[in-house]
Design a protein around this motif. Structure first.
Motif, mmCIF file in Angstrom:
data_model
loop_
_atom_site.group_PDB
_atom_site.id
_atom_site.type_symbol
_atom_site.label_atom_id
_atom_site.label_comp_id
_atom_site.label_asym_id
_atom_site.label_seq_id
_atom_site.Cartn_x
_atom_site.Cartn_y
_atom_site.Cartn_z
ATOM 1 N N GLU A 19 7.083 46.755 -33.776
ATOM 2 C CA GLU A 19 7.412 47.917 -32.946
ATOM 3 C C GLU A 19 6.141 48.514 -32.353
ATOM 4 O OE1 GLU A 19 10.380 48.571 -31.878
ATOM 5 O OE2 GLU A 19 11.233 47.077 -33.231
ATOM 6 N N LEU A 20 5.062 48.552 -33.125
ATOM 7 C CA LEU A 20 3.788 49.071 -32.607
ATOM 8 C C LEU A 20 3.256 48.187 -31.482
ATOM 9 C CD1 LEU A 20 2.105 50.142 -35.967
ATOM 10 C CD2 LEU A 20 3.144 51.649 -34.252
ATOM 11 N N VAL A 21 3.393 46.880 -31.623
ATOM 12 C CA VAL A 21 2.978 45.953 -30.566
ATOM 13 C C VAL A 21 3.804 46.202 -29.304
ATOM 14 C CG1 VAL A 21 3.107 43.508 -29.877
ATOM 15 C CG2 VAL A 21 1.991 44.153 -32.032
ATOM 16 N N GLU A 34 -2.851 45.388 -37.950
ATOM 17 C CA GLU A 34 -2.365 46.126 -36.788
ATOM 18 C C GLU A 34 -3.417 46.151 -35.687
ATOM 19 O OE1 GLU A 34 0.654 49.136 -39.198
ATOM 20 O OE2 GLU A 34 -1.451 49.703 -38.894
ATOM 21 N N ARG A 35 -4.661 46.353 -36.062
ATOM 22 C CA ARG A 35 -5.744 46.384 -35.085
ATOM 23 C C ARG A 35 -5.894 45.018 -34.404
ATOM 24 N NH1 ARG A 35 -8.550 50.879 -35.431
ATOM 25 N NH2 ARG A 35 -10.553 50.109 -34.715
ATOM 26 N N ALA A 36 -5.772 43.956 -35.177
ATOM 27 C CA ALA A 36 -5.836 42.603 -34.608
ATOM 28 C C ALA A 36 -4.662 42.376 -33.660
ATOM 29 C CB ALA A 36 -5.837 41.561 -35.723
ATOM 30 N N ALA A 37 -3.480 42.846 -34.046
ATOM 31 C CA ALA A 37 -2.304 42.695 -33.189
ATOM 32 C C ALA A 37 -2.459 43.502 -31.901
ATOM 33 C CB ALA A 37 -1.044 43.124 -33.945
ATOM 34 N N PHE A 38 -3.033 44.698 -31.988
ATOM 35 C CA PHE A 38 -3.271 45.502 -30.785
ATOM 36 C C PHE A 38 -4.275 44.818 -29.860
ATOM 37 C CE2 PHE A 38 -2.278 49.554 -33.361
ATOM 38 C CZ PHE A 38 -0.939 49.532 -33.000
ATOM 39 N N ALA A 39 -5.342 44.275 -30.437
ATOM 40 C CA ALA A 39 -6.340 43.588 -29.612
ATOM 41 C C ALA A 39 -5.712 42.392 -28.900
ATOM 42 C CB ALA A 39 -7.528 43.152 -30.469
ATOM 43 N N LEU A 40 -4.863 41.644 -29.612
ATOM 44 C CA LEU A 40 -4.147 40.531 -28.977
ATOM 45 C C LEU A 40 -3.215 41.036 -27.888
ATOM 46 C CD1 LEU A 40 -3.084 38.184 -31.919
ATOM 47 C CD2 LEU A 40 -4.536 37.583 -29.964
#
Length: 160
Positions: free
Chosen positions: A46-48, A95-101
């Motif tokens: 959901e955050l992505v 989460e930070r890795a997913a946001f960067a992606l």
């Protein structure tokens, strides 16, 4: 910026070609199941979706996925701060890795690549199955965003 009343009504693409839309929903559901099977939390997805929707300017998807994240137990602060995720310590390493992606894949037209640093950060915290599920989720939310923005899909009437 024009008032909603002044905006040209658009063809609702998901309604005029429902079989294609159902196929996209089915793809979304397949990815969500694969993510869960790989041990990823629904909240991360959901955050992505929120982040991609912010980048793409899709108000409908941003509203929907913010509501969904809150229903899953996310705090209002974490939902709101996704817009500046890199400036806060509110998010986990995954989460930070997913946001960067999400930022890299959603902005491919600007950079024509996912930088090695972003890839390495992601593959350091995600298994191969998890990484694949995150990339697929980013691709699918970008597709939904493009349908929502193109259709100027209106927000639901009920408040949060």
């Amino acid at each position: 910026m024009a008032n909603v009343e002044d905006v040209t009504q658009r063809i609702q693409i998901s309604a005029t070609l429902p079989a294609a839309y159902k196929g996209l929903v089915a793809l979304h559901d397949t990815i969500e199941k694969a993510a869960a099977d790989a041990g990823l939390d629904q909240s991360l997805f959901e955050l992505v979706k929120i982040r991609a929707s912010q980048l793409n300017g899709c108000a409908f998807c941003l509203d929907m996925h913010s509501r969904d994240a809150l229903k899953l137990g996310e705090t209002a602060q974490r939902v709101v701060m996704v817009a500046t995720w890199w400036e806060t310590e509110l998010y986990t390493e995954k989460e930070r890795a997913a946001f960067a992606l999400t930022d890299a894949v959603t902005k491919l037209s600007e950079h024509q690549e996912v930088p090695d640093q972003v890839y390495e950060q992601a593959t350091a915290v995600f298994t191969e199955e998890q990484y694949s599920a995150v990339i697929w989720a980013i691709a699918v939310i970008n597709a939904f965003n493009r349908l929502g923005v193109t259709s100027k899909k209106l927000l639901p009437k009920e408040p949060w």
